[in-house]
Design a protein around this motif. Structure first.
Motif, PDB file in Angstrom:
ATOM      1  N   ARG A 149      61.259  28.301  47.753  1.00 45.09           N
ATOM      2  CA  ARG A 149      61.257  27.366  46.628  1.00 45.09           C
ATOM      3  C   ARG A 149      62.657  26.764  46.468  1.00 45.09           C
ATOM      4  O   ARG A 149      63.589  27.430  46.028  1.00 45.09           O
ATOM      5  CB  ARG A 149      60.802  28.105  45.361  1.00 45.09           C
ATOM      6  CG  ARG A 149      59.426  28.770  45.542  1.00 45.09           C
ATOM      7  CD  ARG A 149      59.008  29.597  44.343  1.00 45.09           C
ATOM      8  NE  ARG A 149      59.933  30.671  44.026  1.00 45.09           N
ATOM      9  CZ  ARG A 149      59.970  31.862  44.645  1.00 45.09           C
ATOM     10  NH1 ARG A 149      59.097  32.149  45.600  1.00 45.09           N
ATOM     11  NH2 ARG A 149      60.867  32.762  44.299  1.00 45.09           N
ATOM     12  N   PHE A 150      62.745  25.501  46.820  1.00 46.22           N
ATOM     13  CA  PHE A 150      64.045  24.859  47.002  1.00 46.22           C
ATOM     14  C   PHE A 150      64.438  23.846  45.940  1.00 46.22           C
ATOM     15  O   PHE A 150      63.626  23.004  45.553  1.00 46.22           O
ATOM     16  CB  PHE A 150      64.006  24.016  48.284  1.00 46.22           C
ATOM     17  CG  PHE A 150      64.303  24.774  49.539  1.00 46.22           C
ATOM     18  CD1 PHE A 150      65.589  24.800  50.038  1.00 46.22           C
ATOM     19  CD2 PHE A 150      63.292  25.434  50.221  1.00 46.22           C
ATOM     20  CE1 PHE A 150      65.866  25.480  51.210  1.00 46.22           C
ATOM     21  CE2 PHE A 150      63.562  26.115  51.399  1.00 46.22           C
ATOM     22  CZ  PHE A 150      64.851  26.139  51.893  1.00 46.22           C
ATOM     23  N   ALA A 151      65.718  23.850  45.604  1.00 46.81           N
ATOM     24  CA  ALA A 151      66.336  22.694  44.967  1.00 46.81           C
ATOM     25  C   ALA A 151      67.069  21.948  46.077  1.00 46.81           C
ATOM     26  O   ALA A 151      67.873  22.549  46.786  1.00 46.81           O
ATOM     27  CB  ALA A 151      67.324  23.151  43.905  1.00 46.81           C
ATOM     28  N   VAL A 200      68.642  26.700  47.886  1.00 41.53           N
ATOM     29  CA  VAL A 200      69.216  25.433  47.461  1.00 41.53           C
ATOM     30  C   VAL A 200      69.929  24.762  48.628  1.00 41.53           C
ATOM     31  O   VAL A 200      70.566  25.431  49.437  1.00 41.53           O
ATOM     32  CB  VAL A 200      70.168  25.651  46.256  1.00 41.53           C
ATOM     33  CG1 VAL A 200      71.349  26.520  46.626  1.00 41.53           C
ATOM     34  CG2 VAL A 200      70.695  24.342  45.713  1.00 41.53           C
ATOM     35  N   VAL A 201      69.738  23.448  48.730  1.00 43.79           N
ATOM     36  CA  VAL A 201      70.513  22.645  49.691  1.00 43.79           C
ATOM     37  C   VAL A 201      71.542  21.899  48.859  1.00 43.79           C
ATOM     38  O   VAL A 201      71.174  21.239  47.888  1.00 43.79           O
ATOM     39  CB  VAL A 201      69.612  21.642  50.437  1.00 43.79           C
ATOM     40  CG1 VAL A 201      70.429  20.830  51.433  1.00 43.79           C
ATOM     41  CG2 VAL A 201      68.463  22.352  51.136  1.00 43.79           C
ATOM     42  N   GLY A 237      70.010  35.444  43.448  1.00 49.01           N
ATOM     43  CA  GLY A 237      68.904  35.473  44.406  1.00 49.01           C
ATOM     44  C   GLY A 237      68.620  34.131  45.058  1.00 49.01           C
ATOM     45  O   GLY A 237      67.500  33.881  45.502  1.00 49.01           O
ATOM     46  N   VAL A 238      69.614  33.255  45.099  1.00 49.76           N
ATOM     47  CA  VAL A 238      69.405  31.918  45.660  1.00 49.76           C
ATOM     48  C   VAL A 238      70.164  31.785  46.979  1.00 49.76           C
ATOM     49  O   VAL A 238      71.371  32.049  47.031  1.00 49.76           O
ATOM     50  CB  VAL A 238      69.898  30.815  44.686  1.00 49.76           C
ATOM     51  CG1 VAL A 238      69.582  29.434  45.250  1.00 49.76           C
ATOM     52  CG2 VAL A 238      69.275  30.995  43.310  1.00 49.76           C
ATOM     53  N   LEU A 460      55.935  24.886  38.606  1.00 50.95           N
ATOM     54  CA  LEU A 460      54.878  24.581  39.583  1.00 50.95           C
ATOM     55  C   LEU A 460      55.193  25.166  40.948  1.00 50.95           C
ATOM     56  O   LEU A 460      54.291  25.517  41.706  1.00 50.95           O
ATOM     57  CB  LEU A 460      54.667  23.069  39.685  1.00 50.95           C
ATOM     58  CG  LEU A 460      54.000  22.447  38.455  1.00 50.95           C
ATOM     59  CD1 LEU A 460      54.087  20.922  38.505  1.00 50.95           C
ATOM     60  CD2 LEU A 460      52.543  22.887  38.321  1.00 50.95           C
ATOM     61  N   ALA A 461      56.471  25.291  41.279  1.00 51.43           N
ATOM     62  CA  ALA A 461      56.848  25.873  42.564  1.00 51.43           C
ATOM     63  C   ALA A 461      56.421  27.338  42.609  1.00 51.43           C
ATOM     64  O   ALA A 461      55.969  27.842  43.628  1.00 51.43           O
ATOM     65  CB  ALA A 461      58.357  25.744  42.780  1.00 51.43           C
TER      66      ALA A 461
END
Ligand code: BDP
Length: 663
Positions: A149-151, A200-201, A237-238, A460-461
């Motif tokens: 699940r990405f930002a 996260v990117v 945890g990211v 929603l992710a």
């Protein structure tokens, strides 16, 4: 109240009975392994509990119930209240959050199989408290439906600007890193974790276009800076990922080629990966935009996208890293909608195990309405990630409220094989990415109500089946408090905002009628290739029989439904068909009159938002009241500009006046 706290506002519970209940269940000790007490979840509890429970709250309060945290081995209270099967069932990231009794006193349990699960369980408990929910009989067993699940931030490291960013500049100060880590970054990481995002990117997918220098993140100068960011994210945890340039071996390195078949190129990537993992052992991997809009890729060397992606995958695999390869690839000459499918479908099964193909939700580009991408469901032997855009490039940016929860939910829940079949679009993906709307403005998003989109994406992710109305209502209550008038009013604005935006900009799926630069103003005259208006009709023919063929790429029942004018859903009529202006809709109105009507209606709704908002004067703080009031009034004006421009243009093209005569 300036919006800085996001939905993590911890305020005293005003209802005394409820507050006492909270103290009973969780006002005592936090009983947890020592490692937990050094972690982020514990810090969050320490921050939130005194604020919500108030003065009566005392740590180690002898009469109050304790919070027991950990796996089943951590404490007999957990072993007694959480079944082994129950805990095993929530997997690596899920949690069990429940209350009960232990040693004759009320108790709260946060149980999970990992630190991340504990963190998510902790945020779940805090959300319950923030919403004023009862702790009696609370028993939540929850686990994510999507694994990754990405930002996705589209921030430009050197310039500090943000591709399609609104309301502020990048939150990353690369000059100051690694020495100085702004405290804001810690709040960003908290926010990501509270949404249960686990990756996260941090930089723009465009790494070289127009002099952008995102490619520099792979240089030795930037590695310690990346390591510092990973250090901020780790407790939450990211995982940290970066966008890379496919030509890095020759831009960052000194090779004269980036050909994936060249052994020196492969070695370069392997060494680079090893160099990164040395300083960031839990590094996530690479996101790649290749052979797309000026970003280079493998096609230059006559290699396929799969060959390009697999080379990077090979370099990352020994370290457990992933490649996210974007499918946003098109040739500007023809209709772009069928192109990604044509390029990628033949590559199904050819991608390495640690590659995800990242596909935008629709075939055009984050429009207010598009059909879903035909790649979903068409690549059974490839891992897919769905990409949504939280930053509202085509949906009002930071000037219009446009809550996208319903749109994303519709895409995720799209019944690929028809309504009678259980298969949903989200079943075909195990990864989800949202292009972030975060910037350095005090409230993070520019328009405060845009935080609802950030929040909705996270919800929603985690679970694509969550109802958008529930999400909107939770967000409002967390952000503005629980006054019923406040909740009802803001939820109603959020709910009506996407349909309104669609109405005054682009109804019936007609598409991009905005200007070509900033994508915010109406510019129908410059978009002839989108609306295809002539003297007799408008819309794009994308049928298999006579058009660009996009309809034909769907499986049934959608293929036939979209192909035929009579069965094509009206909301996508002009996306799939070129119709006479006088074509009659199901309700008997001509499409051109309905098109005008919807613009008029959209403006009326936007104006009504400003009226609805007035009800909140004095019910919420002045600062946020005024901020949103101004935004909504600007929106009403801009909606009017859209209506006028579009309706005038089509009146001229069609020669048919608007009989409704919007005002
Ligand atoms: C479009 C944007 C452009 C992005 C591109 C992409 O206009 O700025 O670079 O998509 O997704 O939405 O790569």
């Amino acid at each position: 109240e300036d919006g800085y706290e996001f939905w993590l506002r911890y305020r005293l519970e005003a209802d005394t009975a409820r507050r006492n209940e909270y103290i009973q269940y969780c006002g005592g000790e936090v009983v947890a392994p020592e490692s937990f007490k050094a972690g982020a979840a514990y810090l969050e509890l320490k921050r939130a509990l005194p604020a919500i429970l108030g003065k009566a709250f005392q740590a180690n309060n002898a009469k109050a119930g304790s919070i027991y945290v950990g796996g089943r081995n951590a404490h007999p209270a957990i072993a007694s209240l959480v079944g082994a099967g129950e805990l095993a069932g929530v997997g690596e990231e899920g949690f069990v959050l429940r209350t009960g009794a232990w040693e004759g006193r009320p108790a709260t349990i946060i149980a999970a199989n990992s630190t991340r699960g504990i963190l998510y369980g902790t945020f779940a408990l805090l959300r319950t408290l923030q919403l004023g929910g009862s702790l009696q009989g609370l028993h939540v067993v929850d686990a994510p439906k999507m694994r990754h699940r990405f930002a996705n931030h589209w921030d430009n490291p050197v310039r500090g600007s943000i591709e399609r960013g609104y309301g502020g500049k990048s939150i990353f100060d690369w000059n100051a890193l690694p020495k100085k880590v702004d405290s804001r970054l810690n709040d960003w990481a908290r926010m990501l974790a509270s949404m249960r995002l686990n990756a996260v990117v941090v930089n723009n997918v465009n790494t070289a276009k127009n002099g952008l220098e995102g490619w520099r993140l792979l240089t030795p100068e930037f590695l310690p800076k990346l390591a510092a960011l990973a250090g901020v994210l780790r407790p939450y945890g990211v995982k940290l990922y970066i966008s890379v340039n496919f030509f890095s071996p020759s831009i960052v390195g000194s090779l004269d080629t980036a050909d994936p078949a060249d052994a020196r190129v492969r070695a370069w990537w392997k060494n680079k990966a090893a160099e990164i993992y040395k300083v960031i052992p839990d590094f996530g991997g690479f996101l790649v935009k290749a052979d797309s809009e000026g970003e280079p890729g493998p096609l230059k060397y006559k290699r396929t996208h799969a060959e390009g992606a697999n080379m990077l995958a090979e370099a990352l695999a020994p370290h457990g890293g992933y490649v996210y390869w974007r499918a946003f690839v098109y040739n500007a000459k023809g209709d772009r909608t069928p192109q990604a499918y044509n390029q990628f479908k033949p590559l199904d099964g050819k991608f390495a195990k640690n590659v995800f193909l990242q596909v935008k939700n629709g075939p055009v580009d984050f429009q207010v309405r598009e059909p879903i991408s035909t790649l979903f469901g068409a690549m059974p032997r490839t891992d897919l990630a769905v990409e949504f855009q939280i930053t509202q490039e085509y949906t009002g940016q930071d000037r219009h409220v446009c809550f996208l929860g319903q749109m994303w939910s519709d895409v995720l829940r799209f019944p690929l094989k028809g309504e009678k079949n259980d298969a949903r679009m989200w079943n075909t993906t195990d990864a989800i990415a949202g292009v972030m709307n975060i910037n350095d403005s005090r409230n993070w998003t520019g328009h405060l109500l845009a935080q609802a989109n950030t929040y909705a994406f996270g919800r929603l992710a985690w679970n694509p089946e969550t109802s958008p109305d529930e999400i909107a209502s939770d967000w409002v209550r967390l952000t503005f408090g629980r006054d019923p008038v406040v909740v009802k009013t803001i939820v109603s604005i959020l709910r009506d905002s996407w349909p309104a935006y669609e109405n005054y900009t682009s109804p019936f799926g007609i598409g991009m009628l905005c200007d070509r630069g900033k994508h915010i103003d109406p510019a129908p005259a410059s978009r002839g290739s989108v609306h295809r208006a002539d003297a007799k009709g408008f819309g794009t023919n994308r049928t298999a029989a006579k058009g660009s063929g996009y309809a034909g790429q769907f499986s049934e029942p959608w293929r036939s439904r979209y192909e035929k004018l009579g069965t094509c859903p009206e909301e996508l009529l002009l996306f799939f068909h070129h119709v006479p202006y006088t074509h009659k809709l199901k309700n008997g109105t001509t499409v051109i009159q309905a098109f005008y009507d919807r613009h008029n209606e959209g403006v009326a709704t936007a104006r009504d938002f400003t009226e609805r908002w007035k009800a909140l004067n004095k019910l919420i703080d002045k600062e946020r009241y005024e901020h949103v009031r101004k935004k909504l009034s600007e929106q009403a004006g801009h909606a009017e500009k859209w209506r006028q421009s579009i309706n005038d243009y089509f009146e001229k093209r069609s020669g048919i006046p608007d009989a409704g005569g919007g005002s």
